[in-house]
Write a protein that holds these residues in place. Structure first.
Motif, PDB file in Angstrom:
ATOM      1  N   CYS A   3      30.311  46.033  78.319  1.00 30.89           N
ATOM      2  CA  CYS A   3      30.905  44.378  78.462  1.00 30.89           C
ATOM      3  C   CYS A   3      29.438  44.295  79.712  1.00 30.89           C
ATOM      4  N   PRO A   4      29.105  42.489  79.164  1.00 33.12           N
ATOM      5  CA  PRO A   4      27.968  41.978  79.710  1.00 33.12           C
ATOM      6  C   PRO A   4      28.877  41.646  81.779  1.00 33.12           C
ATOM      7  N   PHE A   5      29.926  41.612  81.654  1.00 34.84           N
ATOM      8  CA  PHE A   5      30.964  41.014  81.898  1.00 34.84           C
ATOM      9  C   PHE A   5      31.679  41.803  83.454  1.00 34.84           C
ATOM     10  N   CYS A   6      32.083  43.084  82.759  1.00 37.16           N
ATOM     11  CA  CYS A   6      32.795  43.558  83.641  1.00 37.16           C
ATOM     12  C   CYS A   6      31.684  44.936  83.821  1.00 37.16           C
ATOM     13  N   ARG A   7      31.164  45.059  83.194  1.00 39.91           N
ATOM     14  CA  ARG A   7      30.309  46.519  82.755  1.00 39.91           C
ATOM     15  C   ARG A   7      31.395  47.885  81.924  1.00 39.91           C
ATOM     16  N   THR A  32      37.852  45.911  75.995  1.00 38.97           N
ATOM     17  CA  THR A  32      39.209  46.094  76.632  1.00 38.97           C
ATOM     18  C   THR A  32      39.925  46.142  77.593  1.00 38.97           C
ATOM     19  N   GLU A  33      38.582  45.896  78.452  1.00 35.51           N
ATOM     20  CA  GLU A  33      39.225  45.625  79.842  1.00 35.51           C
ATOM     21  C   GLU A  33      39.670  44.885  79.958  1.00 35.51           C
ATOM     22  N   CYS A  34      38.773  43.707  80.650  1.00 36.56           N
ATOM     23  CA  CYS A  34      38.639  41.982  80.898  1.00 36.56           C
ATOM     24  C   CYS A  34      39.372  41.159  79.743  1.00 36.56           C
ATOM     25  N   GLY A  35      38.963  41.387  77.933  1.00 33.39           N
ATOM     26  CA  GLY A  35      39.086  40.437  77.619  1.00 33.39           C
ATOM     27  C   GLY A  35      38.010  39.876  77.270  1.00 33.39           C
ATOM     28  N   LYS A  36      36.901  39.133  77.740  1.00 32.86           N
ATOM     29  CA  LYS A  36      36.089  38.444  77.210  1.00 32.86           C
ATOM     30  C   LYS A  36      35.036  38.934  76.493  1.00 32.86           C
TER      31      LYS A  36
END
Length: 158
Positions: A3-7, A32-36
């Protein structure tokens, strides 16, 4: 895929679409972690094996550059060169190979170039196929005449 936001390493595909006439797949994903949400583009890679044995990614710009030299002083525009390079790339990708010999790439340029401009074709072929005599040119011209690939003017050798 991170994920480019939370890795985080896990994401789910929300939407998939083909782009570039089926040459790539655009996927909309959600972490699936941060939803972005973020977008990925998947393409196939074709490697060209050079004479030295070195492999490098296929590059359409190299096709344009090589053919541009053969078309110097001819009534061939940049759009024509781009279309030719696209046609060559499509024919290479249609073979379904992950690696292709550089010689095969050159051969795939010859036919579309003969339709585009016969003089440019003769220039390109004379270098690519290492013409050594006038007989080589005469054979190439005879083949062009037999195929009906003339573009309204007689090829001249200067």
């Amino acid at each position: 895929m991170y994920c480019p936001f939370c890795r985080h390493t896990d994401s789910r595909v929300v939407d998939s679409r083909t782009t570039d006439d089926g040459g790539a797949i655009r996927r909309r994903r959600q972490c699936t972690e941060c939803g972005k949400r973020f977008t990925t583009v998947e393409t196939t890679a074709v490697a060209v094996i050079k004479r030295s044995g070195v492999t490098e990614p296929f590059n359409r710009a190299k096709i344009i550059s090589g053919v541009r030299k053969a078309c110097q002083g001819r009534p061939v525009g940049e759009d024509d060169l781009a279309k030719l390079a696209q046609e060559v790339e499509e024919s290479i990708r249609a073979k379904g190979l992950a690696e292709i010999d550089a010689h095969e790439v050159g051969l795939s340029i010859l036919e579309p170039l003969s339709r585009l401009d016969t003089v440019a074709y003769l220039r390109f072929a004379s270098v690519y196929q290492a013409f050594e005599s006038l007989a080589d040119f005469e054979r190439a011209i005879a083949a062009l005449r037999d195929s009906g690939a003339e573009d309204g003017e007689q090829p001249t050798l200067i």
